[in-house]
Enzyme design. Structure first.
Site, mmCIF file in Angstrom:
data_model
loop_
_atom_site.group_PDB
_atom_site.id
_atom_site.type_symbol
_atom_site.label_atom_id
_atom_site.label_comp_id
_atom_site.label_asym_id
_atom_site.label_seq_id
_atom_site.Cartn_x
_atom_site.Cartn_y
_atom_site.Cartn_z
ATOM 1 N N GLY A 73 0.809 -1.390 0.141
ATOM 2 C CA GLY A 73 -0.047 0.258 -0.048
ATOM 3 C C GLY A 73 0.771 1.214 -0.117
ATOM 4 N N GLY A 147 -6.732 -8.127 -6.875
ATOM 5 C CA GLY A 147 -5.138 -8.054 -7.412
ATOM 6 C C GLY A 147 -4.397 -8.887 -6.871
ATOM 7 N N ILE A 149 -3.120 -9.398 -4.014
ATOM 8 C CA ILE A 149 -3.155 -10.387 -2.580
ATOM 9 C C ILE A 149 -4.410 -10.970 -2.817
ATOM 10 C CG2 ILE A 149 -3.646 -10.079 -0.118
ATOM 11 C CD1 ILE A 149 -1.825 -7.622 -0.361
ATOM 12 N N ARG A 170 -12.047 -2.900 -10.141
ATOM 13 C CA ARG A 170 -12.599 -1.417 -10.355
ATOM 14 C C ARG A 170 -13.318 -2.026 -11.699
ATOM 15 N NH1 ARG A 170 -7.402 2.096 -10.223
ATOM 16 N NH2 ARG A 170 -6.666 0.155 -10.843
ATOM 17 N N ARG A 173 -13.501 -8.273 -15.880
ATOM 18 C CA ARG A 173 -12.756 -9.057 -16.708
ATOM 19 C C ARG A 173 -12.728 -10.707 -16.579
ATOM 20 N NH1 ARG A 173 -9.082 -6.501 -13.030
ATOM 21 N NH2 ARG A 173 -7.961 -8.064 -11.801
ATOM 22 N N ARG A 229 -6.947 -1.584 4.218
ATOM 23 C CA ARG A 229 -6.720 -0.366 5.154
ATOM 24 C C ARG A 229 -8.029 -0.100 6.159
ATOM 25 N NH1 ARG A 229 -1.980 -1.294 4.608
ATOM 26 N NH2 ARG A 229 -0.295 0.048 3.540
ATOM 27 N N ASP A 252 -7.785 -6.905 10.364
ATOM 28 C CA ASP A 252 -6.108 -6.821 10.734
ATOM 29 C C ASP A 252 -5.925 -5.185 10.494
ATOM 30 O OD1 ASP A 252 -3.471 -7.638 10.983
ATOM 31 O OD2 ASP A 252 -3.239 -7.183 8.745
ATOM 32 N N HIS A 276 -2.615 -5.273 12.609
ATOM 33 C CA HIS A 276 -1.869 -5.047 11.219
ATOM 34 C C HIS A 276 -0.522 -5.852 11.098
ATOM 35 C CE1 HIS A 276 -1.292 -1.692 7.996
ATOM 36 N NE2 HIS A 276 -0.778 -2.952 7.573
ATOM 37 N N GLY A 278 -0.586 -8.334 8.606
ATOM 38 C CA GLY A 278 -0.624 -9.025 7.536
ATOM 39 C C GLY A 278 0.758 -9.306 6.876
HETATM 40 N N1 NDP Z 1 -2.782 -6.039 6.365
HETATM 41 C C1 NDP Z 1 -1.751 -6.006 5.691
HETATM 42 O O1 NDP Z 1 -0.747 -6.004 6.372
HETATM 43 C C2 NDP Z 1 -1.473 -5.566 4.328
HETATM 44 C C3 NDP Z 1 -2.179 -4.789 3.444
HETATM 45 N N2 NDP Z 1 -2.129 -4.385 2.355
HETATM 46 C C4 NDP Z 1 -3.122 -3.555 1.748
HETATM 47 O O2 NDP Z 1 -3.813 -4.430 0.493
HETATM 48 C C5 NDP Z 1 -3.829 -3.543 -0.661
HETATM 49 C C6 NDP Z 1 -3.949 -4.462 -1.976
HETATM 50 O O3 NDP Z 1 -2.664 -4.686 -2.074
HETATM 51 P P1 NDP Z 1 -2.289 -5.475 -3.657
HETATM 52 O O4 NDP Z 1 -3.267 -6.903 -3.707
HETATM 53 O O5 NDP Z 1 -0.943 -5.948 -3.661
HETATM 54 O O6 NDP Z 1 -2.884 -4.472 -4.712
HETATM 55 P P2 NDP Z 1 -3.091 -4.668 -6.263
HETATM 56 O O7 NDP Z 1 -2.745 -3.371 -6.941
HETATM 57 O O8 NDP Z 1 -2.481 -5.663 -6.883
HETATM 58 O O9 NDP Z 1 -4.742 -4.950 -6.166
HETATM 59 C C7 NDP Z 1 -5.848 -4.027 -5.800
HETATM 60 C C8 NDP Z 1 -7.105 -4.425 -6.375
HETATM 61 O O10 NDP Z 1 -8.150 -3.524 -5.866
HETATM 62 C C9 NDP Z 1 -8.999 -3.228 -6.781
HETATM 63 N N3 NDP Z 1 -9.367 -1.848 -6.635
HETATM 64 C C10 NDP Z 1 -8.703 -0.707 -6.539
HETATM 65 N N4 NDP Z 1 -9.909 0.160 -6.375
HETATM 66 C C11 NDP Z 1 -10.884 -0.398 -6.143
HETATM 67 C C12 NDP Z 1 -12.204 0.056 -6.123
HETATM 68 N N5 NDP Z 1 -12.643 1.414 -5.796
HETATM 69 N N6 NDP Z 1 -13.264 -0.808 -5.960
HETATM 70 C C13 NDP Z 1 -12.931 -2.242 -5.936
HETATM 71 N N7 NDP Z 1 -11.633 -2.859 -6.400
HETATM 72 C C14 NDP Z 1 -10.665 -1.788 -6.468
HETATM 73 C C15 NDP Z 1 -7.932 -3.168 -7.923
HETATM 74 O O11 NDP Z 1 -8.819 -3.240 -9.193
HETATM 75 P P3 NDP Z 1 -8.253 -3.492 -10.759
HETATM 76 O O12 NDP Z 1 -7.469 -4.766 -10.883
HETATM 77 O O13 NDP Z 1 -9.454 -3.271 -11.467
HETATM 78 O O14 NDP Z 1 -7.300 -2.162 -10.774
HETATM 79 C C16 NDP Z 1 -7.022 -4.625 -7.816
HETATM 80 O O15 NDP Z 1 -7.629 -5.612 -8.194
HETATM 81 C C17 NDP Z 1 -2.757 -2.616 -0.489
HETATM 82 O O16 NDP Z 1 -2.984 -1.531 -1.185
HETATM 83 C C18 NDP Z 1 -2.588 -2.325 0.971
HETATM 84 O O17 NDP Z 1 -3.434 -1.325 1.505
HETATM 85 C C19 NDP Z 1 -1.128 -4.901 1.735
HETATM 86 C C20 NDP Z 1 0.026 -5.605 2.172
HETATM 87 C C21 NDP Z 1 -0.174 -6.143 3.668
HETATM 88 O O1 3PY Z 2 2.351 -3.564 2.782
HETATM 89 C C1 3PY Z 2 1.257 -2.949 3.138
HETATM 90 O O2 3PY Z 2 0.896 -2.283 2.678
HETATM 91 C C2 3PY Z 2 1.108 -3.250 4.476
HETATM 92 O O3 3PY Z 2 0.208 -2.927 5.089
HETATM 93 C C3 3PY Z 2 2.269 -3.542 5.507
HETATM 94 O O4 3PY Z 2 2.461 -4.720 5.766
#
Ligand code: NDP
Ligand code: 3PY
Length: 312
Positions: A73, A147, A149, A170, A173, A229, A252, A276, A278
């Site tokens: 993130g 995405g 994760i 978003r 597909r 988040r 989380d 938090h 993850g």
């Molecule tokens: N709890 C923790 O410790 C952690 C939390 N995270 C959180 O997880 C989030 C996702 O990570 P990651 O999978 O790598 O990110 P990616 O960018 O790979 O995937 C994000 C997904 O969210 C979708 N998305 C974005 N905006 C919207 C919306 N408005 N409505 C619906 N879907 C939406 C995207 O859609 P599209 O495919 O169409 O673009 C995509 O499929 C991070 O941004 C972070 O905030 C991450 C790591 C650890």
């Molecule tokens: O990678 C992230 O976005 C986190 O939340 C920390 O693990």
């Protein structure tokens, strides 16, 4: 500017494969800067140190070219972009957190459904009391944010004999596993899900996504899991649903975060909170080091960097 430096929160001598032509400064987010920030061209932000985000010397890095995060993130870094020199690339840590975060999502789902927190409390009291609990088998799971994760969550659901997986992003597909639905369809499909996993980035569009209307569309007794988040969920609206006993939640991430002592979420019925965790696991450091070595080799060779998510 005297030298082109890379500032790292991990000791450079512990990272294999760093290109020799760059100079490395170990930066562990102490308030005093280890060198002149104007010499830094590649800054790797400290991981999970909230205070460090505030004290980081970004504004003084007048020759910065790359801001590399060790998080997936980047919501916490976007506000800093306008104060950076033009053309600084913001790169995230794709590939570092998917496995750990998806694993935690599964852990939270299984623990919540099978009543593990209650068993731990009963064990503390030496109390043997079983009962029936929901299984993940035959349930429908919605993954909101399909995405890196989100799809890793589906990988890990594969052995659990779920009835269906509903995927949302978003835009819609097709995938070999089935359709990814546009988030615009969430209202129609939410009532079918027994478990809803939130794993979107925090953006203006996703802030409050799981608000009163979204939660009201969820099935009675359904479980909301948030590994995205905190502000993706409207905490007040969620509290109303869990306090009435209609929904359960496993969080989380929370809003506010950290969750302060005395906050009603701590004691809310059917709510499991993890702090938090993850991303930070044993998988983090080796993967982060591989990512940094690869990015810095590309940087030194003048090749395109990976995982550029924004530019100042
Ligand atoms: N709890 C923790 O410790 C952690 C939390 N995270 C959180 O997880 C989030 C996702 O990570 P990651 O999978 O790598 O990110 P990616 O960018 O790979 O995937 C994000 C997904 O969210 C979708 N998305 C974005 N905006 C919207 C919306 N408005 N409505 C619906 N879907 C939406 C995207 O859609 P599209 O495919 O169409 O673009 C995509 O499929 C991070 O941004 C972070 O905030 C991450 C790591 C650890
Ligand atoms: O990678 C992230 O976005 C986190 O939340 C920390 O693990």
């Amino acid at each position: 500017m005297s030298t082109a430096q890379v500032w790292l929160p991990i000791r450079p001598e512990s990272i294999d494969g760093l290109p020799a032509e760059l100079e490395y400064v170990h930066w562990d987010a102490e308030p005093e800067f280890p060198a002149d920030p104007a010499d830094c061209v590649f800054y790797v932000a400290p991981y999970m140190k909230k205070a460090a985000v505030k004290t980081q010397p970004l504004a003084l890095m007048t020759n910065l070219k790359v801001l590399q995060t060790l998080t997936a993130g980047v919501d916490q870094f976007l506000p800093a972009l306008p104060s950076l020199p033009p053309g600084v690339r913001l790169c995230n840590a794709r590939g570092v957190h998917e496995a750990s975060t998806a694993e935690l999502a599964l852990t939270l789902i299984l623990a919540s459904l099978r009543g593990i927190p209650e068993f731990v409390r009963r064990q503390d009291r030496h109390e043997w009391q079983g009962g029936f609990h929901p299984a993940l088998a035959d349930k429908t799971v919605a993954i909101v944010g399909y995405g890196a994760i989100g799809s890793a969550v589906e990988d890990r659901l594969a052995g659990f004999e779920c009835a269906r997986v509903l995927r949302f992003a978003r835009s819609s597909r097709a995938t070999p596993r089935g359709p990814v639905h546009s988030i615009d369809r969430i209202g129609d499909l939410l009532p079918e899900a027994d478990v809803v996993v939130l794993v979107t980035p925090l953006t203006p569009e996703t802030k409050g996504l799981a608000g009163a209307e979204f939660l009201a569309r969820m099935k009675d007794g359904a479980l909301l899991v948030n590994v995205a988040r905190g502000p993706v969920v409207d905490t007040k609206a969620l509290l109303a649903e869990v306090e009435s006993g209609r929904l359960r939640a496993a969080l989380d991430v929370t809003d506010p975060e950290p969750l302060p002592p005395g906050h009603p979420l701590w004691d809310a019925p059917g709510v499991l909170v993890s702090p938090h965790v993850g991303g930070p696991t044993s998988a983090f450091l080796p993967r982060a080091k591989r990512l940094l070595a690869d990015q810095l080799q590309r940087f030194a060779a003048g090749e395109p960097l990976r995982f550029v998510v924004a530019e100042s």
